[in-house]
Scaffold this active site. Sequence first.
Site, PDB file in Angstrom:
ATOM      1  N   TYR A  50      45.363 -67.850  61.569  1.00  0.00           N
ATOM      2  CA  TYR A  50      44.403 -68.636  60.783  1.00  0.00           C
ATOM      3  C   TYR A  50      44.063 -67.942  59.470  1.00  0.00           C
ATOM      4  O   TYR A  50      43.958 -68.560  58.426  1.00  0.00           O
ATOM      5  CB  TYR A  50      43.080 -68.811  61.541  1.00  0.00           C
ATOM      6  CG  TYR A  50      43.121 -69.649  62.778  1.00  0.00           C
ATOM      7  CD1 TYR A  50      44.117 -70.592  62.995  1.00  0.00           C
ATOM      8  CD2 TYR A  50      42.129 -69.506  63.740  1.00  0.00           C
ATOM      9  CE1 TYR A  50      44.116 -71.360  64.148  1.00  0.00           C
ATOM     10  CE2 TYR A  50      42.121 -70.273  64.889  1.00  0.00           C
ATOM     11  CZ  TYR A  50      43.126 -71.195  65.084  1.00  0.00           C
ATOM     12  OH  TYR A  50      43.120 -71.941  66.218  1.00  0.00           O
ATOM     13  N   VAL A  84      41.056 -80.900  54.674  1.00  0.00           N
ATOM     14  CA  VAL A  84      40.025 -79.966  55.150  1.00  0.00           C
ATOM     15  C   VAL A  84      39.659 -78.884  54.121  1.00  0.00           C
ATOM     16  O   VAL A  84      38.915 -77.964  54.440  1.00  0.00           O
ATOM     17  CB  VAL A  84      40.484 -79.293  56.477  1.00  0.00           C
ATOM     18  CG1 VAL A  84      40.575 -80.311  57.595  1.00  0.00           C
ATOM     19  CG2 VAL A  84      41.813 -78.561  56.320  1.00  0.00           C
ATOM     20  N   HIS A 128      37.878 -84.425  59.843  1.00  0.00           N
ATOM     21  CA  HIS A 128      38.615 -83.335  60.500  1.00  0.00           C
ATOM     22  C   HIS A 128      38.038 -81.963  60.141  1.00  0.00           C
ATOM     23  O   HIS A 128      38.699 -80.943  60.305  1.00  0.00           O
ATOM     24  CB  HIS A 128      40.107 -83.383  60.139  1.00  0.00           C
ATOM     25  CG  HIS A 128      40.877 -84.388  60.935  1.00  0.00           C
ATOM     26  ND1 HIS A 128      42.239 -84.447  60.968  1.00  0.00           N
ATOM     27  CD2 HIS A 128      40.458 -85.379  61.768  1.00  0.00           C
ATOM     28  CE1 HIS A 128      42.641 -85.428  61.762  1.00  0.00           C
ATOM     29  NE2 HIS A 128      41.575 -86.021  62.259  1.00  0.00           N
ATOM     30  N   CYS A 146      27.227 -72.253  70.624  1.00  0.00           N
ATOM     31  CA  CYS A 146      25.995 -72.938  70.201  1.00  0.00           C
ATOM     32  C   CYS A 146      26.243 -73.992  69.126  1.00  0.00           C
ATOM     33  O   CYS A 146      25.338 -74.739  68.764  1.00  0.00           O
ATOM     34  CB  CYS A 146      24.938 -71.928  69.740  1.00  0.00           C
ATOM     35  SG  CYS A 146      25.294 -71.145  68.146  1.00  0.00           S
ATOM     36  N   CYS A 204      29.388 -65.160  66.113  1.00  0.00           N
ATOM     37  CA  CYS A 204      28.204 -65.923  65.712  1.00  0.00           C
ATOM     38  C   CYS A 204      26.995 -64.991  65.560  1.00  0.00           C
ATOM     39  O   CYS A 204      26.732 -64.176  66.451  1.00  0.00           O
ATOM     40  CB  CYS A 204      27.920 -66.988  66.772  1.00  0.00           C
ATOM     41  SG  CYS A 204      26.403 -67.923  66.494  1.00  0.00           S
ATOM     42  N   GLY A 206      47.849 -91.276  50.339  1.00  0.00           N
ATOM     43  CA  GLY A 206      48.503 -90.032  50.753  1.00  0.00           C
ATOM     44  C   GLY A 206      48.640 -89.816  52.249  1.00  0.00           C
ATOM     45  O   GLY A 206      48.362 -88.717  52.732  1.00  0.00           O
ATOM     46  N   PRO A 247      53.797 -92.475  48.158  1.00  0.00           N
ATOM     47  CA  PRO A 247      55.121 -92.385  47.521  1.00  0.00           C
ATOM     48  C   PRO A 247      56.162 -93.282  48.196  1.00  0.00           C
ATOM     49  O   PRO A 247      57.065 -93.776  47.547  1.00  0.00           O
ATOM     50  CB  PRO A 247      55.508 -90.908  47.684  1.00  0.00           C
ATOM     51  CG  PRO A 247      54.236 -90.204  47.986  1.00  0.00           C
ATOM     52  CD  PRO A 247      53.339 -91.184  48.663  1.00  0.00           C
TER      53      PRO A 247
HETATM   54 ZN   LIG Z   1      26.547 -69.291  68.436  1.00  0.00          ZN
END
Ligand SMILES: [Zn+2]
Length: 256
Positions: free
Chosen positions: A66, A102, A118, A129, A148, A188, A215
């Site tokens: 990621y 995104v 998304h 949480c 967190c 798109g 396109p």
């Molecule tokens: Zn949390």
Amino acid sequence: MLREKLIEFVAYEVVKAKSFVTAITGEGINEQKIRDTLNKALNNYPREIDTLEGFTENPNKAWKYYNIILQMLADSEPTDAHRALAELESLGILNSIITITVSGLHQMAGNKNVLEVHGNINTLKCVSCGRVESVKFPLDQHKMPPKCRHCSSILKPGYLLYNEQLPSKEMTDAIIDVTVSKIMCIIGFRRVVEPIPSLILRAKQCKAIIIEINPEKTWITSKFSDYFIDGDINEVLTKIVKSVGRIIKNTESYIV
Ligand SMILES: [Zn+2]
């Protein structure tokens, strides 16, 4: 209808439908180089980490990928198509954008009413949480996975993983906007990805005019689109918005 005539016709229809126009955007609105880089990176990407289950089973492995991929996306810039939609909103024509992209580029271009169904990569979300916090990439590789601040559980990326529920507030707002739309512009798209088919179907049932700008023809074209404009999305949207501006100006001078 000739392509240029069709663009002019669509501009008139959009002006007539003032403030009841909704745009739905897909990955095709982003820069080509970002799409190419991302596709290349995703070829080496273990698919299981893109599901909620895969992520929670092995967050360290997932964040390794990621961190690289989200950095690429975070570096992207708004295109002419993003800017054209921002102008359409500032002219009081475009009510909202519903997007599966995104990267937050619609907001960066100047749009205020954007429903990201998304999620958004510029945020992280706690898997326990649900707390959301903003983020800048790349994250510190030595502090993985991010935790967190509220409950110390693991944070996931702010975009939607497979098997994760669509965000309820954005979906409620999107359904309301689609229901009252007189025109829905679909921009798109190639892939069939929820909630897009459901939203297009709803717009069709509510008698909106469906204008597709892509396109090439897609799964949407024969099934839903009333008008299809092919070609470069940046060029087409820029032309439509230019025509819209001219029509509004001419109408105003006529009234005066
Ligand atoms: Zn949390």
